[in-house]
Design a protein around this motif. Structure first.
Motif, PDB file in Angstrom:
ATOM      1  N   ASN A  41       0.812  -1.217   0.000  1.00 56.79           N
ATOM      2  CA  ASN A  41       0.000   0.000   0.000  1.00 56.79           C
ATOM      3  C   ASN A  41       0.851   1.275   0.000  1.00 56.79           C
ATOM      4  O   ASN A  41       0.344   2.345   0.283  1.00 56.79           O
ATOM      5  N   LYS A  42       2.137   1.155  -0.291  1.00 57.74           N
ATOM      6  CA  LYS A  42       2.994   2.333  -0.324  1.00 57.74           C
ATOM      7  C   LYS A  42       3.473   2.562  -1.746  1.00 57.74           C
ATOM      8  O   LYS A  42       4.191   1.743  -2.301  1.00 57.74           O
ATOM      9  N   VAL A  43       3.074   3.659  -2.345  1.00 55.34           N
ATOM     10  CA  VAL A  43       3.496   4.013  -3.691  1.00 55.34           C
ATOM     11  C   VAL A  43       4.124   5.393  -3.634  1.00 55.34           C
ATOM     12  O   VAL A  43       3.494   6.351  -3.200  1.00 55.34           O
ATOM     13  N   MET A  44       5.390   5.481  -4.073  1.00 54.17           N
ATOM     14  CA  MET A  44       6.099   6.758  -4.044  1.00 54.17           C
ATOM     15  C   MET A  44       5.966   7.442  -5.396  1.00 54.17           C
ATOM     16  O   MET A  44       6.348   6.882  -6.417  1.00 54.17           O
ATOM     17  N   ILE A  45       5.390   8.633  -5.408  1.00 58.18           N
ATOM     18  CA  ILE A  45       5.291   9.449  -6.613  1.00 58.18           C
ATOM     19  C   ILE A  45       5.817  10.837  -6.279  1.00 58.18           C
ATOM     20  O   ILE A  45       5.353  11.471  -5.325  1.00 58.18           O
ATOM     21  N   CYS A  46       6.792  11.276  -7.064  1.00 57.81           N
ATOM     22  CA  CYS A  46       7.422  12.579  -6.822  1.00 57.81           C
ATOM     23  C   CYS A  46       7.937  12.681  -5.375  1.00 57.81           C
ATOM     24  O   CYS A  46       7.877  13.742  -4.759  1.00 57.81           O
ATOM     25  N   GLY A  47       8.420  11.556  -4.850  1.00 62.17           N
ATOM     26  CA  GLY A  47       8.947  11.560  -3.489  1.00 62.17           C
ATOM     27  C   GLY A  47       7.884  11.586  -2.413  1.00 62.17           C
ATOM     28  O   GLY A  47       8.185  11.757  -1.227  1.00 62.17           O
ATOM     29  N   VAL A  48       6.607  11.419  -2.793  1.00 59.34           N
ATOM     30  CA  VAL A  48       5.500  11.466  -1.836  1.00 59.34           C
ATOM     31  C   VAL A  48       4.964  10.059  -1.608  1.00 59.34           C
ATOM     32  O   VAL A  48       4.696   9.327  -2.556  1.00 59.34           O
ATOM     33  N   ASN A  49       4.820   9.683  -0.337  1.00 57.79           N
ATOM     34  CA  ASN A  49       4.198   8.412   0.002  1.00 57.79           C
ATOM     35  C   ASN A  49       2.693   8.595  -0.117  1.00 57.79           C
ATOM     36  O   ASN A  49       2.051   9.205   0.736  1.00 57.79           O
ATOM     37  N   THR A  50       2.117   8.073  -1.195  1.00 59.79           N
ATOM     38  CA  THR A  50       0.704   8.339  -1.497  1.00 59.79           C
ATOM     39  C   THR A  50      -0.244   7.744  -0.460  1.00 59.79           C
ATOM     40  O   THR A  50      -1.387   8.184  -0.341  1.00 59.79           O
ATOM     41  N   SER A  51       0.237   6.745   0.294  1.00 62.82           N
ATOM     42  CA  SER A  51      -0.636   6.160   1.313  1.00 62.82           C
ATOM     43  C   SER A  51      -0.854   7.109   2.491  1.00 62.82           C
ATOM     44  O   SER A  51      -1.757   6.916   3.299  1.00 62.82           O
ATOM     45  N   LYS A  52      -0.029   8.156   2.575  1.00 61.00           N
ATOM     46  CA  LYS A  52      -0.143   9.102   3.686  1.00 61.00           C
ATOM     47  C   LYS A  52      -0.723  10.454   3.271  1.00 61.00           C
ATOM     48  O   LYS A  52      -0.681  11.423   4.033  1.00 61.00           O
ATOM     49  N   LEU A  53      -1.233  10.524   2.041  1.00 64.62           N
ATOM     50  CA  LEU A  53      -1.823  11.779   1.587  1.00 64.62           C
ATOM     51  C   LEU A  53      -3.078  12.092   2.404  1.00 64.62           C
ATOM     52  O   LEU A  53      -3.903  11.209   2.641  1.00 64.62           O
ATOM     53  N   PRO A  54      -3.251  13.355   2.818  1.00 67.85           N
ATOM     54  CA  PRO A  54      -4.436  13.719   3.615  1.00 67.85           C
ATOM     55  C   PRO A  54      -5.694  13.736   2.762  1.00 67.85           C
ATOM     56  O   PRO A  54      -5.627  13.807   1.533  1.00 67.85           O
ATOM     57  N   LEU A  55      -6.837  13.642   3.416  1.00 68.14           N
ATOM     58  CA  LEU A  55      -8.127  13.682   2.729  1.00 68.14           C
ATOM     59  C   LEU A  55      -9.016  14.676   3.458  1.00 68.14           C
ATOM     60  O   LEU A  55      -9.249  14.540   4.662  1.00 68.14           O
ATOM     61  N   LEU A  56      -9.485  15.689   2.738  1.00 65.56           N
ATOM     62  CA  LEU A  56     -10.291  16.751   3.354  1.00 65.56           C
ATOM     63  C   LEU A  56     -11.773  16.419   3.305  1.00 65.56           C
ATOM     64  O   LEU A  56     -12.259  15.866   2.321  1.00 65.56           O
ATOM     65  N   SER A  57     -12.482  16.789   4.356  1.00 71.66           N
ATOM     66  CA  SER A  57     -13.937  16.677   4.354  1.00 71.66           C
ATOM     67  C   SER A  57     -14.510  17.883   3.616  1.00 71.66           C
ATOM     68  O   SER A  57     -13.805  18.869   3.362  1.00 71.66           O
ATOM     69  N   GLU A  58     -15.793  17.824   3.265  1.00 72.51           N
ATOM     70  CA  GLU A  58     -16.426  18.947   2.570  1.00 72.51           C
ATOM     71  C   GLU A  58     -16.401  20.201   3.437  1.00 72.51           C
ATOM     72  O   GLU A  58     -16.221  21.312   2.926  1.00 72.51           O
ATOM     73  N   GLU A  59     -16.571  20.033   4.751  1.00 73.14           N
ATOM     74  CA  GLU A  59     -16.538  21.184   5.663  1.00 73.14           C
ATOM     75  C   GLU A  59     -15.151  21.821   5.672  1.00 73.14           C
ATOM     76  O   GLU A  59     -15.022  23.056   5.652  1.00 73.14           O
TER      77      GLU A  59
END
Length: 258
Positions: free
Chosen positions: A4-22
């Protein structure tokens, strides 16, 4: 690579934040006031959206890092141009912007230059196909797409062919155990006829080293230009067996000719 760890542009995509609509609404308020930190936070909170979009271009043979960066440009354009007064979710507005940016990049970096008019027809056909697929609950025919766009079906076929990604002749198309069938095995050779081979005495001598079935396969494949599928039907064995026997026969002949 960890699960579940994919590095793109040096970013660990599994740790990308997810914003709520609020959270998105609150950040947009700050962005409207010129808060650059809020803008950066909003971008980071939507990188998963970019990642999901570029997966559509997995067959484009492009570097994932490059496509991700291009997708981020589309995301930033969407943020800067999004009209909050419209009753539309940001992702609904952003996805076409990201897709468009990726398509422009692939178009401009394509080694095979395709005219703008052909590209436009192809993209309209793809968009219309997606719409019709949803409304018809099945894949539409070329005739149905042509009727919807009021464009001759021949032009649509030519346009789609023009933007299609070329395939390698060594692209695997089927595998049975250790036997792999490649695209080139499905291509008929209509020019390489027997008269071009019989002049080579050494080659004819090499064929004498084959058993009857191997010799028959070589004759059908290279003298008569038939595909492995056609050969399999003619001699009543599987295509995988034809592939295996052909490889063995060619190996025997090469060893003899060394």
């Amino acid at each position: 690579m960890a699960r579940n760890k994919v590095m793109i542009c040096g970013v660990n995509t599994s740790k990308l934040p997810l914003l709520s609509e609020e959270e998105k609404q609150a950040l947009f308020e700050k962005i409207a006031e010129g808060d650059m930190d809020a803008r950066k936070q909003f971008i980071n909170g939507n990188l998963r959206l970019v990642l999901s979009v570029i997966k559509r271009f997995a067959n484009a043979c492009e570097n994932a890092d490059d496509l991700f960066q291009v997708g981020c440009i589309g995301l930033i354009k969407a943020i800067d141009n999004f009209d909050r007064s419209l009753d539309v979710k940001f992702s609904t507005y952003a996805v076409p912007m990201i897709i468009g940016e990726c398509r422009r990049y692939l178009r401009d970096n394509n080694a095979i230059r395709v005219s703008r008019s052909l590209r436009d027809i192809a993209y309209k056909a793809i968009y219309t196909r997606d719409i019709l697929t949803k409304s018809l609950d099945r894949e539409p025919t070329v005739d149905e797409i042509a009727k919807e766009l009021d464009i001759p079906k021949e032009e649509i076929v030519n346009a789609l062919d023009a933007i299609a990604t070329p395939m390698s002749l060594y692209e695997p198309v089927y595998q049975e155990g250790q036997d792999v069938l490649y695209l080139m095995d499905q291509v008929s050779d209509k020019k390489n006829r027997e008269e071009n081979w019989v002049e080579n005495i050494a080659l004819r001598e090499a064929m004498k080293k084959l058993d009857e079935r191997e010799s028959n396969i070589i004759r059908l494949r290279f003298f008569e230009g038939k595909t492995q599928t056609e050969v399999a039907d003619e001699i009543a064995i599987s295509q995988a067996q034809v592939s295996r026997l052909e490889k063995n026969a060619l190996k025997t002949m090469r060893n003899y000719l060394k």
